[in-house]
Design a protein around this motif. Structure first.
Motif, PDB file in Angstrom:
ATOM      1  N   GLU A  55       0.819  -1.214   0.000  1.00  0.00           N
ATOM      2  CA  GLU A  55       0.000   0.000   0.000  1.00  0.00           C
ATOM      3  C   GLU A  55       0.857   1.270   0.000  1.00  0.00           C
ATOM      4  OE1 GLU A  55      -1.919   1.175   3.970  1.00  0.00           O
ATOM      5  OE2 GLU A  55      -1.531  -0.967   4.264  1.00  0.00           O
ATOM      6  N   LEU A  56       2.120   1.140   0.412  1.00  0.00           N
ATOM      7  CA  LEU A  56       3.004   2.302   0.428  1.00  0.00           C
ATOM      8  C   LEU A  56       3.581   2.608  -0.951  1.00  0.00           C
ATOM      9  CD1 LEU A  56       4.905   1.481   3.745  1.00  0.00           C
ATOM     10  CD2 LEU A  56       3.147   3.237   3.418  1.00  0.00           C
ATOM     11  N   PHE A  57       3.677   1.598  -1.805  1.00  0.00           N
ATOM     12  CA  PHE A  57       4.205   1.808  -3.150  1.00  0.00           C
ATOM     13  C   PHE A  57       3.330   2.759  -3.959  1.00  0.00           C
ATOM     14  CE2 PHE A  57       6.009  -2.717  -2.747  1.00  0.00           C
ATOM     15  CZ  PHE A  57       7.193  -2.231  -2.229  1.00  0.00           C
ATOM     16  N   ASP A  58       2.037   2.790  -3.640  1.00  0.00           N
ATOM     17  CA  ASP A  58       1.099   3.637  -4.388  1.00  0.00           C
ATOM     18  C   ASP A  58       0.754   4.928  -3.651  1.00  0.00           C
ATOM     19  OD1 ASP A  58       0.826   1.971  -6.618  1.00  0.00           O
ATOM     20  OD2 ASP A  58      -0.618   0.701  -5.581  1.00  0.00           O
ATOM     21  N   HIS A  59       1.511   5.237  -2.625  1.00  0.00           N
ATOM     22  CA  HIS A  59       1.221   6.444  -1.842  1.00  0.00           C
ATOM     23  C   HIS A  59       1.400   7.692  -2.702  1.00  0.00           C
ATOM     24  CE1 HIS A  59       1.135   9.212   1.584  1.00  0.00           C
ATOM     25  NE2 HIS A  59       0.705   8.192   2.315  1.00  0.00           N
ATOM     26  N   GLN A  60       0.578   8.699  -2.448  1.00  0.00           N
ATOM     27  CA  GLN A  60       0.641   9.926  -3.237  1.00  0.00           C
ATOM     28  C   GLN A  60       1.902  10.731  -2.978  1.00  0.00           C
ATOM     29  OE1 GLN A  60      -3.022  11.903  -2.191  1.00  0.00           O
ATOM     30  NE2 GLN A  60      -4.186  10.881  -3.805  1.00  0.00           N
ATOM     31  N   ASP A  61       2.467  10.575  -1.795  1.00  0.00           N
ATOM     32  CA  ASP A  61       3.640  11.376  -1.428  1.00  0.00           C
ATOM     33  C   ASP A  61       4.923  10.710  -1.918  1.00  0.00           C
ATOM     34  OD1 ASP A  61       4.505  13.731   0.571  1.00  0.00           O
ATOM     35  OD2 ASP A  61       5.897  12.051   0.782  1.00  0.00           O
ATOM     36  N   GLN A  62       5.755  11.460  -2.623  1.00  0.00           N
ATOM     37  CA  GLN A  62       6.971  10.884  -3.189  1.00  0.00           C
ATOM     38  C   GLN A  62       7.986  10.500  -2.107  1.00  0.00           C
ATOM     39  OE1 GLN A  62       8.882  13.682  -5.775  1.00  0.00           O
ATOM     40  NE2 GLN A  62       9.245  15.223  -4.178  1.00  0.00           N
ATOM     41  N   ASN A  63       7.972  11.198  -0.974  1.00  0.00           N
ATOM     42  CA  ASN A  63       8.889  10.860   0.115  1.00  0.00           C
ATOM     43  C   ASN A  63       8.538   9.514   0.741  1.00  0.00           C
ATOM     44  OD1 ASN A  63      10.424  13.273  -0.076  1.00  0.00           O
ATOM     45  ND2 ASN A  63       8.838  14.370   1.067  1.00  0.00           N
ATOM     46  N   VAL A  64       7.249   9.238   0.814  1.00  0.00           N
ATOM     47  CA  VAL A  64       6.800   7.936   1.323  1.00  0.00           C
ATOM     48  C   VAL A  64       7.246   6.835   0.367  1.00  0.00           C
ATOM     49  CG1 VAL A  64       4.775   6.489   1.801  1.00  0.00           C
ATOM     50  CG2 VAL A  64       4.837   8.863   2.610  1.00  0.00           C
ATOM     51  N   ARG A  65       7.064   7.067  -0.922  1.00  0.00           N
ATOM     52  CA  ARG A  65       7.468   6.060  -1.915  1.00  0.00           C
ATOM     53  C   ARG A  65       8.978   5.845  -1.895  1.00  0.00           C
ATOM     54  NH1 ARG A  65       4.033   9.169  -5.143  1.00  0.00           N
ATOM     55  NH2 ARG A  65       5.762   9.848  -6.474  1.00  0.00           N
ATOM     56  N   ALA A  66       9.727   6.929  -1.728  1.00  0.00           N
ATOM     57  CA  ALA A  66      11.191   6.812  -1.690  1.00  0.00           C
ATOM     58  C   ALA A  66      11.652   6.019  -0.462  1.00  0.00           C
ATOM     59  CB  ALA A  66      11.821   8.203  -1.678  1.00  0.00           C
ATOM     60  N   SER A  67      11.046   6.292   0.694  1.00  0.00           N
ATOM     61  CA  SER A  67      11.390   5.552   1.910  1.00  0.00           C
ATOM     62  C   SER A  67      11.012   4.079   1.781  1.00  0.00           C
ATOM     63  CB  SER A  67      10.692   6.163   3.126  1.00  0.00           C
ATOM     64  OG  SER A  67      11.219   7.436   3.423  1.00  0.00           O
ATOM     65  N   SER A  68       9.869   3.820   1.134  1.00  0.00           N
ATOM     66  CA  SER A  68       9.423   2.437   0.919  1.00  0.00           C
ATOM     67  C   SER A  68      10.408   1.688   0.031  1.00  0.00           C
ATOM     68  CB  SER A  68       8.038   2.417   0.264  1.00  0.00           C
ATOM     69  OG  SER A  68       7.115   3.115   1.042  1.00  0.00           O
ATOM     70  N   LYS A  69      10.925   2.388  -0.962  1.00  0.00           N
ATOM     71  CA  LYS A  69      11.908   1.782  -1.853  1.00  0.00           C
ATOM     72  C   LYS A  69      13.169   1.409  -1.061  1.00  0.00           C
ATOM     73  CE  LYS A  69      12.615   3.976  -5.722  1.00  0.00           C
ATOM     74  NZ  LYS A  69      13.204   4.980  -6.667  1.00  0.00           N
ATOM     75  N   GLY A  70      13.611   2.322  -0.189  1.00  0.00           N
ATOM     76  CA  GLY A  70      14.794   2.045   0.625  1.00  0.00           C
ATOM     77  C   GLY A  70      14.592   0.848   1.539  1.00  0.00           C
ATOM     78  N   LEU A  71      13.401   0.750   2.125  1.00  0.00           N
ATOM     79  CA  LEU A  71      13.092  -0.379   3.005  1.00  0.00           C
ATOM     80  C   LEU A  71      13.062  -1.684   2.216  1.00  0.00           C
ATOM     81  CD1 LEU A  71      12.298  -1.512   5.750  1.00  0.00           C
ATOM     82  CD2 LEU A  71       9.942  -0.759   5.338  1.00  0.00           C
TER      83      LEU A  71
END
Length: 378
Positions: A177-193
């Motif tokens: 559910e984080l991969f589709d988040h509207q916020d790019q910072n959330v998506r970037a952090s999800s990618k790092g995790l």
């Protein structure tokens, strides 16, 4: 209020019970109480000190203080408490972690940093489930500013304590559910995790479980970066119970020296079975709805084959929830010897998928299916 009046108020307040000081209407009294509480915990060296047991229940309220300065001091007191305490404090983990998630992740940068330190200390005290339960709530926050620190602290926890302490399965469940988040910072952090997960459980496991749930753009971005993930991940931090064992282990190693097998084992990558990382899927309910039972009794071979094919498809999931499969297997046993070879082949394929998806939960059925399978395949 004049400075002398304020000084008198703070002096008189020190005579009050801790609960009264920590909930006082004057914020400076509450602030002073948290400072004193932190000092008290810093002075405690024995985790069995009875004073520690008195304070665990206060923190769910103190960290939620409406005054930002007091809230920060409350987090300081909580950090000192967690350093002084032992695993017994874990019983307060859920309520305190929930309070920190609700009130501290959108605060000042220093407040957020201290909140993250608190979460890591709960992990150190083996309250991992309470930590991850709180993270599941945190990532659902509508304010992206609160979601990013939650993802980042999960990254820290996994990186520092490792996959044996922080179960990757729980994190894998949160990521889609984080991969589709509207916020790019959330998506970037999800990618790092996600990339950190690759270091612990292997690239192929992560690809197999997560990539099918990603949008193509995110998948392409990650595929390009996953290639560059190298090295074997090793924990850099130990849980408290393991820290307690360190002096004894060090003294033993000084006498006998490290064993060669032990050294080589520590360098080996941690092998994690993908089966243990995925959630089991219930296939019995959708099988019932698919018309399986009517189809397998049909006179036309194509209808029988299609009914079994539906089972084959449902059972192709990576992990199947245990259930009552005895009647299903009795039906498949008959179909193995179906007059139509296509139906028989499909039944054997379905049995194979059930065996892979159920593993040990399929052992009882396998015993009465095996003789028929051996005869049919000879």
């Amino acid at each position: 209020m004049s400075s002398s009046e304020e000084e008198k108020l703070l002096k008189e307040a020190k005579k009050l019970a801790w609960e009264d000081r920590l909930s006082h209407k004057n914020w400076k009294v509450r602030n002073d109480a948290n400072i004193d509480l932190a000092s008290l915990f810093h002075s405690i060296t024995d985790p069995n000190d009875p004073r520690i047991r008195q304070f665990g229940h206060y923190f769910k309220k103190t960290v939620a203080d409406s005054n930002a300065a007091v809230q920060e001091k409350a987090l300081d007191a909580l950090i000192a408490y967690l350093h002084a305490a032992d695993a017994d404090a874990a019983r307060f983990g859920k309520e305190v972690c929930d309070a920190v998630v609700a009130k501290c992740l959108t605060g000042r940068p220093k407040t957020v940093e201290k909140a993250q330190a608190v979460f890591l200390l709960w992990v150190e005290l083996e309250a991992v489930d309470a930590f991850l339960d709180a993270m599941e709530k945190a990532i659902k926050n509508k304010v992206a500013k609160a979601v990013v620190p939650a993802i980042d602290v999960m990254f820290q926890a996994l990186s520092e304590f490792g996959a044996k302490i922080v179960p990757p399965k729980r994190i894998l469940r949160m990521l889609p559910e984080l991969f589709d988040h509207q916020d790019q910072n959330v998506r970037a952090s999800s990618k790092g995790l996600t990339l950190e997960l690759c270091r612990w459980i292997g690239k192929e496991n992560v690809k197999s479980i997560l990539f099918e749930k990603m949008r193509d753009t995110m998948k392409k971005e990650l595929e390009a970066e996953v290639v560059n993930v190298t090295g074997t991940a090793k924990p850099s931090r130990k849980i408290r119970s393991e820290q307690d064992k360190e002096p004894e282990q060090e003294s033993i190693s000084e006498v006998v020296g490290p064993g060669p097998a032990e050294e080589s084992g520590s360098d080996a990558p941690q092998e994690i079975d993908e089966y243990e990382l995925v959630d089991p899927v219930d296939i019995l309910i959708p099988l019932e709805k698919s018309g399986f039972w009517k189809g397998v009794k049909a006179t036309k071979w194509l209808e029988r084959k299609e009914a079994v094919g539906e089972l084959t498809k449902l059972a192709s999931t990576k992990r199947i929830s245990p259930g009552e499969f005895s009647e299903v297997c009795r039906t498949l046993k008959k179909l193995i010897t179906d007059v139509n070879i296509a139906v028989a082949v499909e039944a054997i394929q379905a049995i194979g998928n059930l065996a892979r998806g159920l593993r040990t939960n399929f052992s009882a059925s396998s015993r009465f299916l095996l003789p028929v399978l051996l005869v049919s395949t000879i």
